[in-house]
Design an enzyme around this catalytic site. Sequence first.
Site, PDB file in Angstrom:
ATOM      1  CG  HIS A 158     -36.656  36.423 -76.837  1.00  6.72           C
ATOM      2  ND1 HIS A 158     -35.582  36.742 -77.625  1.00  6.72           N
ATOM      3  CD2 HIS A 158     -37.195  37.608 -76.441  1.00  6.72           C
ATOM      4  CE1 HIS A 158     -35.468  38.066 -77.702  1.00  6.72           C
ATOM      5  NE2 HIS A 158     -36.438  38.609 -76.987  1.00  6.72           N
ATOM      6  CG  HIS A 165     -39.066  41.551 -80.350  1.00  4.72           C
ATOM      7  ND1 HIS A 165     -38.768  40.208 -80.489  1.00  4.72           N
ATOM      8  CD2 HIS A 165     -38.404  41.964 -79.243  1.00  4.72           C
ATOM      9  CE1 HIS A 165     -37.951  39.845 -79.519  1.00  4.72           C
ATOM     10  NE2 HIS A 165     -37.709  40.892 -78.741  1.00  4.72           N
ATOM     11  CG  ASP A 169     -39.097  41.668 -75.592  1.00  3.00           C
ATOM     12  OD1 ASP A 169     -38.633  40.522 -75.704  1.00  3.00           O
ATOM     13  OD2 ASP A 169     -38.522  42.680 -76.031  1.00  3.00           O
ATOM     14  CG  HIS A 186     -37.362  43.438 -70.915  1.00  2.00           C
ATOM     15  ND1 HIS A 186     -38.279  42.429 -71.100  1.00  2.00           N
ATOM     16  CD2 HIS A 186     -36.562  43.404 -71.997  1.00  2.00           C
ATOM     17  CE1 HIS A 186     -38.019  41.811 -72.236  1.00  2.00           C
ATOM     18  NE2 HIS A 186     -36.987  42.390 -72.799  1.00  2.00           N
TER      19      HIS A 186
END
Length: 298
Positions: free
Chosen positions: A78, A235, A239, A262
Amino acid sequence: MSRAQTTLRTSVSIEGVGLHSGHPARASFRPAPAGHGIVFRRTDRPAVSIPARIESASTFDYATTLNIDGVSVGTVEHVLSAAFGEGLDNCVIELEGPEVPILDGSALPFVRLFHAAGFERLDAPVTPLSVSDVVEVSRDGRSVSFRPDGPGLTITYEIDFPHPVVGRQELTVAIRPEEYSTRIAPARTFGFARDVEALRARGLVRGGSLHNAVVLDDTGVLSGPLRFRDEFVRHKVLDLVGDLALLGASLNGHIHARKAGHALHIEFARALAAASRRRAVDAIEPMGGARRRATARS
Ligand SMILES: [Zn+2]
């Protein structure tokens, strides 16, 4: 033409808790010269510098961690997203422990902190990553792809969660500071209440609460009103931007991500870095490919 590299005008710091450890966590941001990049330092392991580079990244489903010589810093995505999104290229991030504070689960507190410090333009241009091919990684219906149609970076992200509040969401956004700070940075991380016990049993999300995530049960949101109806896909963009920051370069092109996370983001960033290195080799030795093919035939 490439913009000038930047750093912060002055040192600033922020305090919170570590998402996974649950312990108090403090991050201090200090100006750094051109070409330095974003580098983490832990005050409890002062001898080791941990550059925010893809070579030192490891991931699991929930976060990105950086490791050098057995020293790690966690939950970096973040703050790195805020840096990349706002165009902050050079900075030392000093941590008092192993994690960046989670704060409200978004990148907005970091963006506000950077704005409070102010940006200084440095006397060197940003290096764009030079990739002229289509690059794609995919697995089990999840994918991330790059097409070199710049200028600038545009991201399209699609998610599809079988949940009444989430469902199918798609967003296309140009990653420029003004768009990033208003449309992406405020979007909070999200998770399911039913997963929390299992994660805590593995030593994770001990600092997680209704104040630093959008928490869902089977039918709705437990943590109060959403900031955007499509906060979830926003979001995911946040990421991805944080994971792309590990390339240490600007990007010109359109990235399309579908149901990724991720681990796939990092695999994709590695593929982009490899495509850029191949291009650099071809530029030095333009006949190399033809010669290799000729050798293979003989
Ligand atoms: Zn996140």
